[in-house]
Design an enzyme around this catalytic site. Structure first.
Site, PDB file in Angstrom:
ATOM      1  N   GLY A 108      -3.322 103.339  31.702  1.00 42.01           N
ATOM      2  CA  GLY A 108      -1.735 103.071  31.357  1.00 42.01           C
ATOM      3  C   GLY A 108      -1.350 101.905  31.464  1.00 42.01           C
ATOM      4  N   ASP A 172     -10.757  96.097  28.234  1.00 43.73           N
ATOM      5  CA  ASP A 172      -9.835  96.077  29.723  1.00 43.73           C
ATOM      6  C   ASP A 172     -11.359  96.433  30.544  1.00 43.73           C
ATOM      7  OD1 ASP A 172      -8.870  94.879  31.927  1.00 43.73           O
ATOM      8  OD2 ASP A 172      -8.069  97.186  32.616  1.00 43.73           O
ATOM      9  N   CYS A 225     -11.235  92.261  35.937  1.00 49.31           N
ATOM     10  CA  CYS A 225     -10.690  92.235  37.183  1.00 49.31           C
ATOM     11  C   CYS A 225     -11.446  91.663  38.850  1.00 49.31           C
ATOM     12  CB  CYS A 225      -9.364  92.586  37.728  1.00 49.31           C
ATOM     13  SG  CYS A 225     -10.246  94.788  37.885  1.00 49.31           S
TER      14      CYS A 225
HETATM   15  C1  LIG Z   1      -9.936  98.854  34.710  1.00 47.56           C
HETATM   16  S1  LIG Z   1     -10.096  99.994  34.036  1.00 47.56           S
HETATM   17  C2  LIG Z   1      -9.227 100.216  32.802  1.00 47.56           C
HETATM   18  C3  LIG Z   1      -7.187  99.951  33.357  1.00 47.56           C
HETATM   19  C4  LIG Z   1      -6.069 100.222  32.564  1.00 47.56           C
HETATM   20  N1  LIG Z   1      -6.394  99.093  30.992  1.00 47.56           N
HETATM   21  C5  LIG Z   1      -5.373  99.666  32.846  1.00 47.56           C
HETATM   22  O1  LIG Z   1      -4.303  98.502  32.174  1.00 47.56           O
HETATM   23  O2  LIG Z   1      -4.093 100.325  33.279  1.00 47.56           O
HETATM   24  C6  LIG Z   1     -11.216 100.395  33.090  1.00 47.56           C
HETATM   25  C7  LIG Z   1     -11.290 101.676  32.551  1.00 47.56           C
HETATM   26  O3  LIG Z   1     -12.917 102.492  31.110  1.00 47.56           O
HETATM   27  C8  LIG Z   1     -12.823 103.285  31.534  1.00 47.56           C
HETATM   28  N2  LIG Z   1     -14.291 103.146  30.948  1.00 47.56           N
HETATM   29  C9  LIG Z   1     -15.512 103.469  31.851  1.00 47.56           C
HETATM   30  N3  LIG Z   1     -16.551 103.093  30.865  1.00 47.56           N
HETATM   31  C10 LIG Z   1     -15.974 103.682  29.570  1.00 47.56           C
HETATM   32  C11 LIG Z   1     -16.358 103.639  28.622  1.00 47.56           C
HETATM   33  N4  LIG Z   1     -18.325 102.891  28.545  1.00 47.56           N
HETATM   34  N5  LIG Z   1     -16.025 103.904  27.276  1.00 47.56           N
HETATM   35  C12 LIG Z   1     -14.339 103.705  27.335  1.00 47.56           C
HETATM   36  N6  LIG Z   1     -14.300 103.626  28.032  1.00 47.56           N
HETATM   37  C13 LIG Z   1     -14.331 103.550  29.661  1.00 47.56           C
HETATM   38  C14 LIG Z   1     -12.335 103.891  33.191  1.00 47.56           C
HETATM   39  O4  LIG Z   1     -12.228 105.679  32.963  1.00 47.56           O
HETATM   40  C15 LIG Z   1     -11.322 102.857  33.412  1.00 47.56           C
HETATM   41  O5  LIG Z   1      -9.981 104.011  33.357  1.00 47.56           O
END
Ligand SMILES: C[S@@+](CC[C@H](N)C(=O)[O-])C[C@H]1O[C@@H](n2cnc3c(N)ncnc32)[C@H](O)[C@@H]1O
Length: 297
Positions: A108, A172, A225
């Site tokens: 989040g 993201d 990232c």
């Molecule tokens: C880089 S992190 C996001 C960080 C968040 N945007 C933040 O700023 O705190 C990527 C996220 O994508 C989620 N994720 C992975 N595969 C996914 C999918 N197929 N659909 C949606 N979310 C996914 C993961 O659980 C993870 O929480």
């Protein structure tokens, strides 16, 4: 990281930065507090605090102990966030009363940042797949005081049509996280190329679906990232072939490099320069790739 020697400017400074501890930065929650107020309280607790030159709402904090364990953190006066990570939402430029999908939202950091910039108005749909991370997202929304957000749990690649018109979508994406190598020494040699290739497939599905979901003329920001072009420019090029869209310049008040027009013999086109690559030595922070796309009618 050797395979990036020719694309990362000042490669020695890049490597040297990876060896240094990354400064802790916090984003002041403008729904609850002002930067001076937070700085004063943390100084009182013995921390050294200084605002970043390019954004007064982001404070660099140094000191003994963890800033996460302060009352001000639990009160939701700030969110601990890498300076580099804050740039994706700045690129998206969320406005009050917009309807925005945050496709990969947990825990989040960027959802709360968007809500703050929207003054808690409009609607954010914050989505993620992972139950444990969704719990962290819900806790952070509550701590920060977010009231304009609903949470969903879908695979973003197959995100359903909810009947909402999204003005903007943030992807993201899950990634190999090479930009976080300062905090994860296992990544200092670069990510496993097999993982890079496999996550690139997921990222392509996520960005493609985001472009399908945003309204014609709407904006999608794709961020990772990591440095791997397979997860960045190659994903953007793929999605643009599937859904008519154009790249917009990413306007950021920070030092950065541009997107690659070519990687290992594959051409991405001149417009890919409109994307932004932030390396750890640019902001003394983590790494970030940002692409800003507009869906064509
Ligand atoms: C880089 S992190 C996001 C960080 C968040 N945007 C933040 O700023 O705190 C990527 C996220 O994508 C989620 N994720 C992975 N595969 C996914 C999918 N197929 N659909 C949606 N979310 C996914 C993961 O659980 C993870 O929480």
């Amino acid at each position: 990281m050797e395979r990036y020697r020719d694309i990362i400017p000042d490669f020695d400074a890049f490597l040297e930065t990876l060896e240094r501890q990354q400064p802790v930065t916090i984003r002041v929650n403008r729904l609850k507090a002002m930067p001076e107020q937070v700085a004063e309280r943390l100084k009182h607790r013995g921390f050294d605090v200084k605002p970043l030159e390019w954004n007064e709402w982001i404070l660099q904090v140094e000191g003994e102990g963890s800033v996460a364990k302060t009352l001000e953190h639990w009160l939701g006066w700030f969110y601990i966030q890498e300076a580099s990570a804050a740039t994706a939402v700045i690129a998206l430029d969320p406005k009050p009363n917009e309807t925005i999908l945050d496709m990969c939202a947990s825990p989040g950091g960027k959802t709360t940042q968007m809500s703050e910039l929207m003054g808690n108005t409009g609607l954010i749909v914050a989505n993620d797949t992972t139950p444990k991370r969704l719990r962290a997202l819900l806790a952070n929304l509550s701590r920060i005081g977010v009231v304009n957000t609903i949470v969903t749990q879908w695979d973003g690649r197959n995100y359903p049509d909810l009947g909402l018109t999204f003005d903007k979508v943030l992807v993201d994406a899950p990634c190999s996280a090479e930009g976080r190598a300062r905090e994860n020494p296992d990544l200092k040699q670069g990510a496993d190329i097999n993982f890079v290739r496999s996550i690139s497939g997921t990222q392509k599905g996520l960005l493609r679906r985001a472009l399908e979901l945003v309204k014609p003329g709407g904006i999608v920001v794709y961020s990772t990232c990591t440095f791997a072009p397979e997860e960045n420019e190659a994903v953007v090029a793929y999605a643009m072939q599937k859904v008519p869209s154009e790249l917009l310049p990413v306007d950021l008040p920070v030092p950065h490099s541009h997107g690659l027009t070519e990687w290992q013999g594959r051409e991405f086109g001149e417009d890919m320069k409109r994307c932004v690559r932030i390396y750890p030595h640019h902001l003394d922070s983590g790494g970030m790739f940002i692409a800003k796309l507009r869906r064509l009618a």
